[in-house]
Design a protein around this motif. Structure first.
Motif, PDB file in Angstrom:
ATOM      1  N   ILE A  20       7.159  -2.539 -23.442  1.00 31.00           N
ATOM      2  CA  ILE A  20       5.905  -2.369 -23.057  1.00 31.00           C
ATOM      3  C   ILE A  20       5.417  -1.051 -22.857  1.00 31.00           C
ATOM      4  O   ILE A  20       6.215  -0.380 -21.812  1.00 31.00           O
ATOM      5  N   GLN A  21       4.218  -0.458 -23.070  1.00 32.60           N
ATOM      6  CA  GLN A  21       4.085   0.961 -22.824  1.00 32.60           C
ATOM      7  C   GLN A  21       2.879   0.816 -21.823  1.00 32.60           C
ATOM      8  O   GLN A  21       1.901   0.283 -21.639  1.00 32.60           O
ATOM      9  N   LEU A  22       3.287   1.591 -20.471  1.00 31.96           N
ATOM     10  CA  LEU A  22       2.572   1.441 -19.377  1.00 31.96           C
ATOM     11  C   LEU A  22       1.955   3.236 -19.049  1.00 31.96           C
ATOM     12  O   LEU A  22       2.615   4.134 -19.093  1.00 31.96           O
ATOM     13  N   THR A  23       0.648   3.364 -19.181  1.00 33.79           N
ATOM     14  CA  THR A  23       0.078   4.564 -18.644  1.00 33.79           C
ATOM     15  C   THR A  23      -0.875   4.596 -17.623  1.00 33.79           C
ATOM     16  O   THR A  23      -1.681   3.598 -17.464  1.00 33.79           O
ATOM     17  N   VAL A  24      -0.388   5.496 -16.589  1.00 33.35           N
ATOM     18  CA  VAL A  24      -1.149   5.375 -15.091  1.00 33.35           C
ATOM     19  C   VAL A  24      -1.865   6.651 -15.212  1.00 33.35           C
ATOM     20  O   VAL A  24      -1.372   7.814 -15.303  1.00 33.35           O
ATOM     21  N   LEU A  25      -3.035   6.348 -15.066  1.00 30.71           N
ATOM     22  CA  LEU A  25      -4.402   7.224 -15.161  1.00 30.71           C
ATOM     23  C   LEU A  25      -4.758   7.550 -13.639  1.00 30.71           C
ATOM     24  O   LEU A  25      -4.896   6.532 -12.836  1.00 30.71           O
ATOM     25  N   VAL A  26      -5.158   8.773 -13.733  1.00 36.15           N
ATOM     26  CA  VAL A  26      -5.575   9.324 -12.217  1.00 36.15           C
ATOM     27  C   VAL A  26      -7.097   9.656 -12.248  1.00 36.15           C
ATOM     28  O   VAL A  26      -7.400  10.280 -13.351  1.00 36.15           O
TER      29      VAL A  26
END
Length: 359
Positions: free
Chosen positions: A126-132
């Motif tokens: 699973i690819q997780l991207t945490v955006l600010v």
């Protein structure tokens, strides 16, 4: 005939295959799914393991959390200590999903769920991207705010994951951007060409990305050109006046300093060229000498009135002694005419009292 069943239907299988990528904002919570189904052939101990696959293939995988032999182990990854847990406290139910709390931008990466129950083994990535979200967005004005000049309104966020997009709008007056304006959404710059007073007003900038927005405002005041010549002349005059005042103050201070120094020198100066006061004996000599001169100019005929006073001897310089110390002078038996023929100089002796003091 025997019924042939595919081998993959007789062993463990992972069922959460619908979504493989997630985008979340910093500070939020995410659930990475990992559900599975066991088969009758899977008789070994259940083992569930979550690992973080590094972007650099040269690095080793990092174990995050593990379930093995009916126990949970979550001390492998210090960066997520206290922020991760199994969604279901009992993963044996077929739910090995992972919850990550209070997401940080550093949590971005590829996660893999591995489920083992011999002989079945399955995994899922699973690819997780945490955006600010955009934050600390600031607005500013570049250029002279004069009529006919070009003005640039700038907008920039100090925080925020790319790609950030900027949009300007006018919140006062006509609430429409001037016709000559040019907006760059990627850089956040709004160019206002050939500005006029009608461009004055409040402008608002909104910075945004896929997880949030932030905004700021700026006040534009377009004014007539400044009289540069008048300002320069005023500055010169002001400078000259300031120098004059400064020079006057310095002159006054120097003058006051010189006066104080002169007074101090006069007060402490010892005049060595002034002679000391004459003694009384010198005064007496002068007095007697003057009398002798006056008497010497007199003729013998005029001396008859002074024959009664004895002057056969001239008083000494100690004529100011006390009466007890003054000597007694014997009267002369030589007459005045005889003394004159003998060459004597007549001297007038001041009259004395009985105690010897001068009357």
């Amino acid at each position: 005939a025997a019924l042939l069943v595919p081998l993959h239907l007789l062993c463990l299988s992972i069922t959460s295959v619908g979504q493989s990528t997630f985008e979340k904002a910093q500070g939020e919570k995410v659930t990475l799914p990992c559900t599975f189904v066991l088969s009758e052939e899977d008789e070994g101990p259940l083992d569930i393991e979550w690992v973080l696959i590094p972007a650099d293939n040269q690095k080793k995988e990092q174990i995050i959390i593990m379930y093995a032999v009916d126990r949970i182990y979550n001390h492998y990854y210090a960066a997520m200590t206290g922020r991760m847990q199994f969604t279901n406290p009992d993963p044996r139910s077929g739910d090995g999903s992972l919850d990550i709390l209070n997401l940080k931008s550093a949590d971005t990466g590829t996660y893999q769920c591995k489920v083992k129950k011999a002989p079945g083994v399955q995994s899922q990535k699973i690819q997780l991207t945490v955006l600010v979200k955009p934050a600390r967005t600031k607005c500013s004005i570049e250029g002279s705010q004069e009529i006919g000049k070009d003005v640039i309104l700038k907008c920039a966020s100090q925080e925020g994951s790319p790609l950030l997009s900027y949009d300007w709008r006018r919140v006062s007056g006509t609430q429409e951007l001037p016709a000559t304006s040019m907006l760059n959404k990627n850089t956040g710059e709004l160019l206002l060409k050939n500005a006029s007073q009608d461009y004055s007003g409040t402008y608002n900038c909104v910075a945004s990305n896929r997880v949030g927005t932030d905004e700021c405002s700026v006040q534009l005041n377009v004014t007539p050109p400044i009289n540069t010549a008048g300002i320069i002349a005023g500055a010169i005059i002001g400078t000259l006046l300031g120098l004059c005042v400064l020079g006057f103050l310095i002159f006054c201070c120097c003058k006051k300093h010189r006066e104080k120094k002169y007074e101090k020198e006069v007060h402490h100066d010892i005049r060595e060229d002034v002679p000391p006061p004459k003694s009384r004996s010198s005064t007496a000599r002068s007095y007697i000498g003057s009398n002798r001169s006056s008497l010497g100019s007199m003729s013998p005929s005029n001396m008859e009135g002074y024959t009664k006073t004895p002057y056969s001897q001239v008083p000494s310089e100690d004529f100011e002694r006390t009466p007890a110390q003054n000597p007694t002078f014997a009267p002369s038996k030589v007459a005045a005419p005889n003394l004159s023929r003998m060459g004597a100089v007549p001297v007038m002796i001041p009259a004395q009292s009985k105690d010897g003091s001068i009357v």
